[in-house]
Design a protein around this motif. Structure first.
Motif, PDB file in Angstrom:
ATOM      1  N   ARG A  67       0.631  -1.553   0.138  1.00 34.78           N
ATOM      2  CA  ARG A  67       0.323  -0.107   0.081  1.00 34.78           C
ATOM      3  C   ARG A  67       1.229   1.070  -0.382  1.00 34.78           C
ATOM      4  O   ARG A  67       0.716   2.281  -0.843  1.00 34.78           O
ATOM      5  CB  ARG A  67      -1.064  -0.537   1.108  1.00 34.78           C
ATOM      6  N   LEU A  68       1.661   1.016   0.613  1.00 34.80           N
ATOM      7  CA  LEU A  68       2.847   1.981   0.880  1.00 34.80           C
ATOM      8  C   LEU A  68       3.499   2.431  -0.610  1.00 34.80           C
ATOM      9  O   LEU A  68       3.906   3.900  -1.377  1.00 34.80           O
ATOM     10  CB  LEU A  68       4.048   1.810   1.890  1.00 34.80           C
ATOM     11  N   LEU A  69       3.917   1.668  -1.075  1.00 31.63           N
ATOM     12  CA  LEU A  69       4.371   1.765  -2.708  1.00 31.63           C
ATOM     13  C   LEU A  69       3.386   2.005  -3.593  1.00 31.63           C
ATOM     14  O   LEU A  69       4.370   3.150  -3.960  1.00 31.63           O
ATOM     15  CB  LEU A  69       5.211   0.069  -3.116  1.00 31.63           C
ATOM     16  N   ARG A  70       2.222   1.585  -3.765  1.00 32.31           N
ATOM     17  CA  ARG A  70       1.208   2.538  -4.479  1.00 32.31           C
ATOM     18  C   ARG A  70       0.992   3.803  -3.749  1.00 32.31           C
ATOM     19  O   ARG A  70       0.979   4.104  -5.132  1.00 32.31           O
ATOM     20  CB  ARG A  70      -0.171   1.834  -4.661  1.00 32.31           C
ATOM     21  N   LYS A  71       1.121   3.801  -2.698  1.00 35.45           N
ATOM     22  CA  LYS A  71       0.348   5.285  -2.641  1.00 35.45           C
ATOM     23  C   LYS A  71       1.758   6.301  -3.301  1.00 35.45           C
ATOM     24  O   LYS A  71       1.843   7.268  -3.865  1.00 35.45           O
ATOM     25  CB  LYS A  71       0.024   5.545  -1.053  1.00 35.45           C
ATOM     26  N   LEU A  72       3.580   5.749  -2.504  1.00 40.85           N
ATOM     27  CA  LEU A  72       4.360   6.738  -3.543  1.00 40.85           C
ATOM     28  C   LEU A  72       4.531   6.675  -4.744  1.00 40.85           C
ATOM     29  O   LEU A  72       4.503   7.839  -5.607  1.00 40.85           O
ATOM     30  CB  LEU A  72       5.244   5.999  -2.652  1.00 40.85           C
ATOM     31  N   ASP A  73       4.492   5.668  -5.666  1.00 37.87           N
ATOM     32  CA  ASP A  73       4.212   5.543  -6.774  1.00 37.87           C
ATOM     33  C   ASP A  73       3.531   6.383  -7.921  1.00 37.87           C
ATOM     34  O   ASP A  73       3.685   7.405  -8.252  1.00 37.87           O
ATOM     35  CB  ASP A  73       4.030   4.625  -7.488  1.00 37.87           C
ATOM     36  N   LEU A  74       2.223   7.039  -6.989  1.00 34.78           N
ATOM     37  CA  LEU A  74       0.992   7.412  -7.741  1.00 34.78           C
ATOM     38  C   LEU A  74       1.076   8.649  -7.516  1.00 34.78           C
ATOM     39  O   LEU A  74       1.430   9.687  -8.409  1.00 34.78           O
ATOM     40  CB  LEU A  74      -0.301   6.838  -6.923  1.00 34.78           C
ATOM     41  N   ARG A  75       2.140   9.236  -6.933  1.00 30.88           N
ATOM     42  CA  ARG A  75       2.636  10.927  -5.558  1.00 30.88           C
ATOM     43  C   ARG A  75       3.888  10.927  -6.421  1.00 30.88           C
ATOM     44  O   ARG A  75       3.448  11.874  -7.346  1.00 30.88           O
ATOM     45  CB  ARG A  75       1.883  11.228  -4.403  1.00 30.88           C
ATOM     46  N   MET A  76       4.532   9.671  -6.596  1.00 28.95           N
ATOM     47  CA  MET A  76       5.683  10.679  -6.956  1.00 28.95           C
ATOM     48  C   MET A  76       5.600  10.407  -8.892  1.00 28.95           C
ATOM     49  O   MET A  76       6.875  11.563  -9.713  1.00 28.95           O
ATOM     50  CB  MET A  76       6.456   9.439  -6.733  1.00 28.95           C
ATOM     51  N   SER A  77       4.200   9.987  -9.143  1.00 32.02           N
ATOM     52  CA  SER A  77       4.048   9.955 -10.788  1.00 32.02           C
ATOM     53  C   SER A  77       4.370  11.645 -11.218  1.00 32.02           C
ATOM     54  O   SER A  77       4.354  11.640 -12.697  1.00 32.02           O
ATOM     55  CB  SER A  77       3.190   9.015 -11.036  1.00 32.02           C
ATOM     56  N   ILE A  78       3.663  12.467 -10.258  1.00 33.28           N
ATOM     57  CA  ILE A  78       3.508  13.382 -10.882  1.00 33.28           C
ATOM     58  C   ILE A  78       5.175  14.457 -11.714  1.00 33.28           C
ATOM     59  O   ILE A  78       5.301  15.105 -12.300  1.00 33.28           O
ATOM     60  CB  ILE A  78       2.520  14.955 -10.331  1.00 33.28           C
ATOM     61  N   LEU A  79       6.447  13.680 -11.029  1.00 35.65           N
ATOM     62  CA  LEU A  79       7.620  14.103 -11.145  1.00 35.65           C
ATOM     63  C   LEU A  79       7.701  13.398 -12.818  1.00 35.65           C
ATOM     64  O   LEU A  79       8.629  14.410 -13.304  1.00 35.65           O
ATOM     65  CB  LEU A  79       8.800  13.539 -10.597  1.00 35.65           C
TER      66      LEU A  79
END
Length: 515
Positions: A67-79
């Motif tokens: 869950r943590l990695l999914r949340k991070l990946d989703l938010r980091m995708s704006i990079l």
């Protein structure tokens, strides 16, 4: 009466509680008050996560980690979007060149090359201070989007320039605004992900290069084709106005999406925060009791005194001398002999291919925990493309060579991941090392801007020869680092076998440099 007073008091307390909660959402606590690893609550949570019975499958931790990695990946995708726009703002001048940019500004001789290279003056000067400031302030969610706000504004202002002096000044300040961006996003990624997760995440972020070169050209083609003389403005000016305006809007949104660092990001739960810190400590990034103890100036001193940083820097510089054709890609496509619209459309397929290669290459690199052999393979294919272009003017062969040239950007993503892994254990030092390597690497772009003069076209044989030699030097230098790090790993293994007291080991048990 007493009952009524109690009811009123209860209602008032309820509203006060709601107002307090709302204020914390709008005005989050200062990062200085956010929990760190030394906070007892975080330590307790970490112990709860890590000290599960060994006989029981750690489903709870695995689920939380996913869950943590999914949340991070989703938010980091704006990079990825930000990086795409960052590159568009830097390279849209190449597309503008195909639609009268040089003629309208009366550029001649090496003046166009100067407009390309002057960006790297500020870019080189500000990367190390920018990453040091990022490490000190600990607010990448503010610093990184602010850089992009400045880039977008300068891009818009580039569209109103009327002469050589104006465009050079605009490009000069664009370099200063861009400087903290790429090292900042690489450092941000390295603060959240384990060493065997970094390269693929960096590749996904730096696929902005691919999206820029592929779809940026398509977008530019539509603007250049449809906006000529709208409101009395040349199409190339609209290119700067529109793309700069989009950058500004996305940068504002990014301020509310990007994370800061694990200890001061407000939208993760205490369990997720503890798990993030625990994951990095287990991966050998740093011993738990040393997290964050190194100051920014100590990190600068340690990075400058480490010869590995300088070796990587010179190798990266040579690598970038070997791939400045990325900026000149539309010009190289134009040697196929088609008009502006078709030329820009032909730029897209090689970069789509590169995006696929980047994802596959970095995924395998992380999975196998190997770096150097993937860099060698990518550079070898690029060198083959250069040789093809030297010896033939056949359209089919030269277009195929563009595919092989473009994929070298995938290999550079692996290099960035390798640099992160090598300096993983000291955050302050890593921040400076990333910026310093990227800084000297970009001086290669500065040099490379001058090895593609129009007088060497349309064959550009001399340009390709210089690039081939530069890639050979960088591959050899990376090979030297590979041999040295492999030697260090063998030494660590011997120490683990020979030393009886674990506390005497310089590296954590199981720590190895990725090679």
């Amino acid at each position: 009466m007493a009952s009524s007073c109690n009811q009123i008091l209860g209602i008032l307390l309820t509203y006060v509680s709601r107002i307090y909660t709302s204020l914390h959402v709008v005005f989050p606590p200062s990062p200085l008050t956010m929990p760190t690893l030394s906070d007892p609550t975080v330590v307790d949570t970490t112990d709860t996560i890590d000290n599960l019975p060994t006989a029981v499958p750690c489903h709870a931790r695995d689920d939380l980690e996913r869950r943590l990695l999914r949340k991070l990946d989703l938010r980091m995708s704006i990079l990825l979007i930000l990086h795409t726009l960052n590159l568009i703002d830097r390279t849209n001048i190449s597309d503008a060149r195909l639609q009268g940019f040089e003629q309208d500004l009366h550029l001649h001789g090496q003046q166009y090359a100067m407009t390309l290279s002057v960006v790297y003056v500020g870019y080189v000067a500000m990367q190390v201070p920018g990453n040091m400031f990022l490490h000190w302030l600990e607010r990448p969610s503010v610093i990184i989007p602010s850089c992009m706000l400045a880039c977008g504004t300068i891009s818009v202002l580039t569209g109103i320039t009327t002469n050589y002096t104006g465009v050079v000044v605009a490009r000069f300040f664009l370099g200063f605004a861009e400087a903290p961006f790429v090292p900042g996003i690489i450092f941000l990624v390295s603060k959240w992900y384990k060493r065997d997760e970094v390269a693929s995440r960096i590749a996904l972020v730096t696929c902005g290069n691919v999206l820029n070169s592929a779809f940026g050209s398509l977008f530019a083609s539509a603007i250049l084709h449809g906006m000529q003389d709208k409101l009395g403005q040349a199409a190339w000016r609209w290119l700067f106005y529109i793309e700069g305006g989009i950058t500004i809007l996305v940068a504002i949104c990014a301020m509310f999406i990007l994370p800061d660092f694990p200890h001061n990001t407000r939208w993760i739960t205490p369990e997720e925060r503890a798990l993030t810190i625990s994951r990095l400590a287990e991966d050998g990034y740093v011993k738990a009791d040393e997290l964050g103890n190194q100051t920014t100036m100590q990190g600068l001193r340690d990075a400058v005194c480490d010869w590995k940083v300088w070796w990587f820097s010179v190798a990266a510089m040579s690598q970038m001398v070997g791939q400045p054709f990325l900026t000149y890609f539309p010009t190289l496509c134009a040697t196929l002999g088609y008009d502006t619209t078709v030329t820009l459309l032909l730029c897209a397929p090689p970069w789509v291919f590169t995006g696929i290669v980047a994802i596959v290459l970095t995924w395998y690199s992380d999975k196998k925990q190997k770096r150097y052999k993937y860099v060698v393979g990518s550079n070898a294919l690029c060198a083959l493309a250069f040789i093809m272009s030297i010896f033939t003017m056949d359209k089919t062969a030269r277009y195929i060579s563009l595919f092989l040239m473009a994929q070298v950007a995938a290999g550079y993503s692996v290099i960035l991941g390798w640099i992160n892994n090598t300096f993983a254990r000291e955050p302050a030092k890593r921040a400076v090392a990333i910026a310093l390597v990227n800084t000297l690497g970009q001086t290669g772009n500065f040099i490379g801007s001058y090895i593609w003069p129009l007088s060497w076209g349309p064959t550009y044989r001399y340009s390709y020869a210089v690039c081939t030699a530069a890639l050979g030097v960088s591959t050899g230098m990376f090979g030297g680092m590979y041999l040295y790090l492999r030697h260090l790993n063998e030494q660590i293994e011997r120490n683990e076998r020979d030393v009886k007291d674990i506390n005497e080991l310089r590296e954590p048990i199981g720590f190895r440099y990725l090679v």
